[in-house]
Write a protein that holds these residues in place. Structure first.
Motif, mmCIF file in Angstrom:
data_model
loop_
_atom_site.group_PDB
_atom_site.id
_atom_site.type_symbol
_atom_site.label_atom_id
_atom_site.label_comp_id
_atom_site.label_asym_id
_atom_site.label_seq_id
_atom_site.Cartn_x
_atom_site.Cartn_y
_atom_site.Cartn_z
ATOM 1 N N ILE A 233 0.850 -1.197 0.000
ATOM 2 C CA ILE A 233 0.000 0.000 0.000
ATOM 3 C C ILE A 233 0.878 1.236 0.000
ATOM 4 C CG2 ILE A 233 -1.666 1.334 1.350
ATOM 5 C CD1 ILE A 233 -2.854 -1.298 2.303
ATOM 6 N N ARG A 234 0.679 2.106 -0.987
ATOM 7 C CA ARG A 234 1.531 3.285 -1.092
ATOM 8 C C ARG A 234 0.999 4.479 -0.304
ATOM 9 N NH1 ARG A 234 -0.505 3.338 -6.867
ATOM 10 N NH2 ARG A 234 -2.057 5.013 -7.023
ATOM 11 N N GLU A 235 -0.303 4.469 0.038
ATOM 12 C CA GLU A 235 -0.879 5.583 0.784
ATOM 13 C C GLU A 235 -0.296 5.639 2.192
ATOM 14 O OE1 GLU A 235 -3.858 4.620 -2.411
ATOM 15 O OE2 GLU A 235 -2.550 3.495 -1.065
ATOM 16 N N PRO A 236 -0.070 6.849 2.725
ATOM 17 C CA PRO A 236 0.471 6.971 4.090
ATOM 18 C C PRO A 236 -0.549 6.676 5.176
ATOM 19 C CG PRO A 236 0.058 9.153 3.163
ATOM 20 C CD PRO A 236 -0.183 8.183 2.062
ATOM 21 N N GLY A 237 -1.844 6.832 4.873
ATOM 22 C CA GLY A 237 -2.911 6.553 5.834
ATOM 23 C C GLY A 237 -3.568 5.223 5.529
ATOM 24 N N VAL A 238 -3.943 4.491 6.581
ATOM 25 C CA VAL A 238 -4.585 3.180 6.411
ATOM 26 C C VAL A 238 -5.761 3.069 7.370
ATOM 27 C CG1 VAL A 238 -4.327 0.680 6.621
ATOM 28 C CG2 VAL A 238 -2.467 2.043 5.652
ATOM 29 N N PHE A 239 -6.922 2.752 6.832
ATOM 30 C CA PHE A 239 -8.138 2.519 7.614
ATOM 31 C C PHE A 239 -8.307 1.015 7.769
ATOM 32 C CE2 PHE A 239 -13.078 2.859 7.422
ATOM 33 C CZ PHE A 239 -13.161 2.539 8.765
ATOM 34 N N ILE A 240 -8.235 0.519 9.015
ATOM 35 C CA ILE A 240 -8.464 -0.894 9.304
ATOM 36 C C ILE A 240 -9.978 -1.090 9.389
ATOM 37 C CG2 ILE A 240 -8.043 -2.777 10.933
ATOM 38 C CD1 ILE A 240 -5.530 -1.132 11.843
ATOM 39 N N VAL A 241 -10.565 -1.801 8.438
ATOM 40 C CA VAL A 241 -12.018 -1.785 8.265
ATOM 41 C C VAL A 241 -12.756 -2.853 9.069
ATOM 42 C CG1 VAL A 241 -11.871 -0.749 5.972
ATOM 43 C CG2 VAL A 241 -11.913 -3.238 6.198
ATOM 44 N N ASP A 242 -12.065 -3.590 9.944
ATOM 45 C CA ASP A 242 -12.731 -4.596 10.773
ATOM 46 C C ASP A 242 -13.896 -3.960 11.542
ATOM 47 O OD1 ASP A 242 -10.330 -5.644 9.927
ATOM 48 O OD2 ASP A 242 -9.870 -6.641 11.809
ATOM 49 N N ASP A 243 -14.986 -4.703 11.703
ATOM 50 C CA ASP A 243 -16.128 -4.183 12.453
ATOM 51 C C ASP A 243 -15.723 -3.831 13.879
ATOM 52 O OD1 ASP A 243 -18.353 -4.376 10.524
ATOM 53 O OD2 ASP A 243 -17.905 -6.509 10.574
ATOM 54 N N VAL A 244 -14.902 -4.678 14.496
ATOM 55 C CA VAL A 244 -14.350 -4.416 15.830
ATOM 56 C C VAL A 244 -12.883 -4.822 15.791
ATOM 57 C CG1 VAL A 244 -14.505 -4.861 18.308
ATOM 58 C CG2 VAL A 244 -16.580 -4.923 16.900
ATOM 59 N N ALA A 245 -12.009 -3.832 15.851
ATOM 60 C CA ALA A 245 -10.583 -4.125 15.746
ATOM 61 C C ALA A 245 -10.048 -4.743 17.027
ATOM 62 C CB ALA A 245 -9.815 -2.843 15.433
ATOM 63 N N PHE A 246 -9.166 -5.728 16.849
ATOM 64 C CA PHE A 246 -8.389 -6.340 17.934
ATOM 65 C C PHE A 246 -9.267 -7.017 18.979
ATOM 66 C CE2 PHE A 246 -5.332 -2.667 16.909
ATOM 67 C CZ PHE A 246 -4.864 -3.342 15.784
ATOM 68 N N VAL A 247 -10.332 -7.687 18.508
ATOM 69 C CA VAL A 247 -11.133 -8.522 19.400
ATOM 70 C C VAL A 247 -10.233 -9.566 20.058
ATOM 71 C CG1 VAL A 247 -12.971 -10.253 19.492
ATOM 72 C CG2 VAL A 247 -13.258 -8.201 18.090
ATOM 73 N N HIS A 248 -9.383 -10.175 19.240
ATOM 74 C CA HIS A 248 -8.469 -11.217 19.693
ATOM 75 C C HIS A 248 -7.087 -10.586 19.875
ATOM 76 C CE1 HIS A 248 -6.725 -15.536 19.007
ATOM 77 N NE2 HIS A 248 -6.696 -15.156 20.269
ATOM 78 N N ALA A 249 -6.683 -10.400 21.130
ATOM 79 C CA ALA A 249 -5.460 -9.652 21.438
ATOM 80 C C ALA A 249 -4.233 -10.270 20.784
ATOM 81 C CB ALA A 249 -5.274 -9.579 22.956
ATOM 82 N N GLU A 250 -4.117 -11.582 20.835
ATOM 83 C CA GLU A 250 -2.921 -12.241 20.287
ATOM 84 C C GLU A 250 -2.780 -11.967 18.793
ATOM 85 O OE1 GLU A 250 -0.933 -16.720 19.928
ATOM 86 O OE2 GLU A 250 -2.925 -16.450 20.820
ATOM 87 N N HIS A 251 -3.899 -11.982 18.069
ATOM 88 C CA HIS A 251 -3.867 -11.726 16.638
ATOM 89 C C HIS A 251 -3.387 -10.305 16.358
ATOM 90 C CE1 HIS A 251 -5.964 -10.992 12.627
ATOM 91 N NE2 HIS A 251 -5.181 -12.016 12.378
#
Length: 486
Positions: A200-218
């Motif tokens: 990805i060449r863009e400097p900004g990134v939107f993580i589109v998960d409905d709920v980010a980091f539900v699973h801490a280890e992942h």
């Protein structure tokens, strides 16, 4: 979808009607004359536009196969086909990546469409939709987008998007993510995520998960892989307050990696509101989550849901509260969407079945105030919040960011600052209710008792614990924070 079709040997072109015009689409159709056209119907308010475009394409190219897929289209497939009156050959429900290659092959050889999983035609339905076999094999065809510099979110301009996981294990009454995915939750391999991120060449990134980091280890594994690769981006994500508090170390680590912006759906500032929306988190926990995010130096945006039953005093209370906190506050209108539990359970009669009003900025339930006064109070509240974050005082703090963007030729953020009054106008919102309705949704089934079968609106049937790629401790946490649990 485009990438999977191309990998199957098809020549594919992609046009985004948020960044281009209907004229651009019709010019492409005339010059290229494709064998098939697929519309992505992810937003309910766009359904009439899709139907009209499908009819225009069929008129110009009668032999062209037209299909519609996407989140919202999956919930209103029968209505969409009825409205289209033959201009749409089929709706593909569920994850399009799983069936698009088989569907195009079936069309090419004149086979039976109703043998393809997820297909719905005017003649009936095929087998239930199936999931994509592996999220790790899916990679967006970003190279087919002609205007990547037009995508932004706040000061992340330009911004790309990426998916770490798909689905949501919670069951909020106003949301259709869990009914779409059957409360499943699937995560991508961390190394595959980072390999994609590196392209990805863009400097900004939107993580589109409905709920980010539900699973801490992942979340930690992805972060560690990013650190090893030395990738530097600025990140925006969406999560829940209770997830943020449970997985503090993950969010601290990601702050170091470049996490700058976070969206938290609080939905309400009182216990009664949280209960109504099935958010099993206390107000104290929500406020604790905001305090923790502040301590990390993360800019937080929160969402509150305005119910049409609000009166002037309620709006005033919300305005005062919003001005007392530093966070960015967004106000959306309580809207029973097809696919949500409140679509089935809402006792109040819908005042409109016009798709275009289902955009969380219009009231489709009876309002306690006269409708024009409700919109006046709603917009007044939005204006107060707009001045708080985008007024001259706030703009002085953003001047440096705006200048840097302008020097790089990025004007999206700066232009957005001046569009508020042309977008939020009570006269325009009220006028939208007077438009002629050419396409109206079928109403929800009549509520006869409290035992409504929510499974009737699932796109994917619930698979239980085996459908969620999380550890047992996280499963117990999710189950304890669902409103369905006691």
């Amino acid at each position: 979808m485009a990438a999977v079709a191309r990998d199957a040997g098809h020549e594919v072109r992609l046009i985004d009607l948020q960044a281009e015009t209907h004229r651009d689409l019709h010019r492409m159709i005339r010059s290229w004359q494709p064998d098939a056209v697929c519309f992505s119907g992810n937003y309910l308010a766009n359904i009439p536009e899709i139907i009209d475009l499908a009819k225009a394409i069929k008129a110009a190219l009668p032999q062209c196969f037209v299909l519609v897929g996407g989140h919202s289209a999956s919930f209103v497939a029968a209505d969409l086909l009825r409205h289209a009156d033959g201009a749409v050959n089929c709706v593909l429900r569920g994850e399009g990546e799983a069936s698009i290659a088989a569907l195009l092959e079936t069309v090419a050889r004149g086979g039976d469409l109703l043998r393809v999983p997820g297909v719905v035609t005017r003649d009936g339905e095929g087998p239930p939709p199936c999931f994509a076999q592996s999220l790790d094999t899916l990679r967006p065809a970003r190279d087919l987008l002609r205007h990547r510099r037009k995508y932004f979110i706040g000061v992340l301009d330009p911004c790309a998007s990426i998916e770490f996981a798909r689905g949501c294990p919670w069951d909020c009454a106003f949301c259709s993510a869990w009914t779409f995915y059957g409360r499943s939750y699937r995560a991508r391999n961390p190394e595959q995520v980072v390999a994609e991120l590196a392209t990805i060449r863009e400097p900004g990134v939107f993580i589109v998960d409905d709920v980010a980091f539900v699973h801490a280890e992942h979340g930690m594994q992805i972060g560690e892989a990013i650190e090893r690769r030395g990738i530097r981006k600025r990140y925006y994500l969406e999560t829940r307050g209770d997830v943020l508090l449970r997985n503090k170390d993950v969010f601290r680590f990601w702050r170091r990696l470049g996490l700058e912006y976070m969206f938290i759906g609080m939905e309400a500032i009182d216990a009664e509101g949280l209960k109504a929306f099935r958010k099993r988190i206390t107000l104290d926990k929500n406020f604790e989550a905001l305090e923790f995010a502040r301590s990390l130096g993360i800019t937080v945006a929160i969402n509150l849901i305005a119910d049409p039953d609000w009166d002037r005093e309620r709006f005033e209370t919300i305005r005062r509260w919003c001005l007392e906190i530093p966070e960015i506050v967004n106000i959306s209108v309580n809207t029973p969407y097809p696919g949500t539990e409140i679509w089935l359970r809402e006792q109040r009669r819908l005042t409109s079945l016009d798709y275009r009003l289902y955009d969380i900025q219009h009231a489709v339930l009876p309002t306690r105030l006269p409708l024009d006064e409700f919109y006046t109070e709603l917009v007044r509240t939005q204006q107060v919040l707009n001045r708080k974050h985008l007024g001259w005082t706030a703009l002085r703090g953003a001047t440096g960011q705006a200048c840097k963007l302008l020097l790089r030729g990025q004007t999206n953020f700066v232009r957005m600052l001046w569009k508020f009054d042309s977008v939020f106008d009570p006269r325009l919102q009220l006028g939208d209710h007077a438009r002629m309705v050419r396409y109206a949704m079928s109403p929800p089934p009549a509520v006869t008792d409290e035992r409504v079968d929510v499974k009737s609106i699932y796109v994917y049937g619930p698979t239980g614990r085996r459908g969620r790629r999380i550890d047992d401790a996280t499963e117990r946490f999710v189950d304890g924070t669902r409103m369905g649990a006691e």
